[in-house]
Design an enzyme around this catalytic site. Structure first.
Site, short mmCIF file in Angstrom:
data_model
loop_
_atom_site.label_atom_id
_atom_site.label_comp_id
_atom_site.label_asym_id
_atom_site.label_seq_id
_atom_site.Cartn_x
_atom_site.Cartn_y
_atom_site.Cartn_z
N GLN A 265 0.84 -1.19 0.00
CA GLN A 265 0.00 0.00 0.00
C GLN A 265 0.87 1.25 0.00
O GLN A 265 1.14 1.83 1.05
CB GLN A 265 -0.89 -0.03 1.25
CG GLN A 265 -1.87 1.08 1.35
CD GLN A 265 -3.21 0.71 0.79
OE1 GLN A 265 -3.64 -0.42 0.90
NE2 GLN A 265 -3.88 1.66 0.20
N PHE A 266 1.34 1.66 -1.18
CA PHE A 266 2.23 2.81 -1.26
C PHE A 266 1.56 4.09 -0.76
O PHE A 266 2.23 5.02 -0.33
CB PHE A 266 2.77 3.00 -2.69
CG PHE A 266 1.79 3.60 -3.66
CD1 PHE A 266 1.77 4.97 -3.89
CD2 PHE A 266 0.90 2.79 -4.35
CE1 PHE A 266 0.88 5.52 -4.79
CE2 PHE A 266 0.00 3.33 -5.26
CZ PHE A 266 -0.01 4.70 -5.47
N THR A 267 0.24 4.14 -0.77
CA THR A 267 -0.46 5.36 -0.35
C THR A 267 -0.31 5.64 1.15
O THR A 267 -0.65 6.74 1.59
CB THR A 267 -1.96 5.29 -0.72
OG1 THR A 267 -2.55 4.15 -0.08
CG2 THR A 267 -2.14 5.19 -2.23
#
Length: 150
Positions: free
Chosen positions: A78-80
């Site tokens: 989950q890069f966010t």
């Protein structure tokens, strides 16, 4: 390295209309990786995650760990989680590691978690468009950042 731990009674990850992972009691782990992350971050987080006492005992107190309840886990990249929202209304993801750095660390995180937990864990697929479904038990949601461990 940042994680969002969600205590779940059920969770699944779907990719291209097919179930990639499914589990019952345990943790859905959203994992955000940045360029400065290392094996030290992975080791610390995995050890902390499996021993974190966030599952209810017979008295409904959060006294049991993922190991104690023989729970399962799913790890989703989950890069966010590294979004910066300081300027404007569009998040910046400049702190999130690019795939050449993030993919090997994601894979090492999964390997270490499986080793520490003593069982296979479910996963998403790095960079894929995923549909994550869960029933958050409690609800219990914990945020952890390996850079804030001291």
């Amino acid at each position: 390295m940042r994680v969002v731990l969600q205590r779940v009674s059920k969770a699944s990850v779907q990719i291209n209309h097919e179930i990639n992972a499914v589990m019952r009691t345990g943790l859905l782990i959203l994992l955000g990786i940045e360029n400065e992350d290392s094996q030290e971050d992975i080791d610390w987080l995995c050890n902390k995650i499996v021993k974190m006492r966030i599952f209810s005992d017979d008295n409904d107190a959060m006294n049991l760990s993922l190991l104690d309840v023989d729970g399962d886990a799913i790890v989703v990249s989950q890069f966010t989680l590294h979004a910066s929202t300081k300027k404007g209304n569009r998040p910046s993801f400049i702190k999130a590691a690019k795939p050449d750095v993030a993919v090997p660390l994601y894979e090492k995180f999964i390997e270490k978690l499986e080793e520490t937990l003593g069982k296979r864990v479910g996963t998403g697929e790095f960079g894929a468009d995923m549909k994550v479904e869960l029933i958050n038990d409690g609800p219990v949601t914990i945020l952890m950042d390996s850079k804030e461990k001291s």
